[in-house]
Design a protein around this motif. Structure first.
Motif, mmCIF file in Angstrom:
data_model
loop_
_atom_site.group_PDB
_atom_site.id
_atom_site.type_symbol
_atom_site.label_atom_id
_atom_site.label_comp_id
_atom_site.label_asym_id
_atom_site.label_seq_id
_atom_site.Cartn_x
_atom_site.Cartn_y
_atom_site.Cartn_z
ATOM 1 N N ASN A 106 -0.136 5.738 -1.237
ATOM 2 C CA ASN A 106 -1.008 6.649 -1.983
ATOM 3 C C ASN A 106 -0.235 7.751 -2.712
ATOM 4 O O ASN A 106 -0.817 8.536 -3.437
ATOM 5 C CB ASN A 106 -2.059 7.262 -1.056
ATOM 6 N N PRO A 109 0.800 -1.223 0.000
ATOM 7 C CA PRO A 109 0.000 0.000 0.000
ATOM 8 C C PRO A 109 0.835 1.277 0.000
ATOM 9 O O PRO A 109 1.877 1.350 0.645
ATOM 10 C CB PRO A 109 -0.828 -0.094 1.285
ATOM 11 N N SER A 111 -5.531 2.829 -1.022
ATOM 12 C CA SER A 111 -4.536 1.811 -1.347
ATOM 13 C C SER A 111 -4.740 0.509 -0.564
ATOM 14 O O SER A 111 -4.632 -0.573 -1.123
ATOM 15 C CB SER A 111 -3.127 2.349 -1.112
ATOM 16 N N VAL A 133 -4.150 1.056 -5.911
ATOM 17 C CA VAL A 133 -5.019 2.116 -5.386
ATOM 18 C C VAL A 133 -6.426 1.921 -5.936
ATOM 19 O O VAL A 133 -6.608 1.328 -6.993
ATOM 20 C CB VAL A 133 -4.501 3.545 -5.719
#
Length: 137
Positions: free
Chosen positions: A83, A81, A108, A96
């Motif tokens: 962003n 993850p 994400s 995402v």
């Protein structure tokens, strides 16, 4: 018998980052963000286009993740993850839910859960899973 599954990541390259979309058998799975294309220079570039076999990887900090081994001149490439590619990525791929700019997105963790659910279900059947990375153009 072992089956082979291929997820397709189609990319669009930008100055501030690389955006993409992952599909499996024509179905949208998630969008992705990566660093800009800087000739595969470790830690500042996205990885080269190609076909990569995905593998489970265990990391002290992140726990079990989807790894992308065998990337030329690179190591420890993960799907995890993030962003914001420029602030949070060192060459890895971040799923995402929505793209908000070059190398930027939202949701994400939710997108990673969806991608992991698919990949792990295929692995649980004993199958191989590949990621084919291509340009949109």
């Amino acid at each position: 018998m072992k089956n082979t599954h291929t997820l397709v990541l189609r990319r669009k390259y930008g100055e501030q980052g690389t955006n993409g979309t992952v599909t499996y058998q024509g179905r949208h799975i998630c969008h992705t963000i990566e660093l800009p294309d800087r000739n595969n220079i470790p830690r500042i570039s996205c990885i080269p286009e190609g076909r990569y076999k995905l593998q489970k990887r265990q990391y002290p900090r992140h726990g079990e993740q989807i790894g992308i081994p065998n990337v030329l001149n690179r190591e420890a490439i993960l799907i995890h993850p993030a962003n914001n590619a420029l602030k949070e990525l060192l060459g890895c791929i971040a799923p995402v839910t929505a793209l908000t700019g070059e190398g930027q997105g939202t949701g994400s963790r939710a997108a990673l859960q969806e991608l992991k659910a698919l990949v792990y279900a295929l692995w649980d059947q004993g199958d191989d899973v590949f990621l084919a990375i291509r340009s949109c153009g």
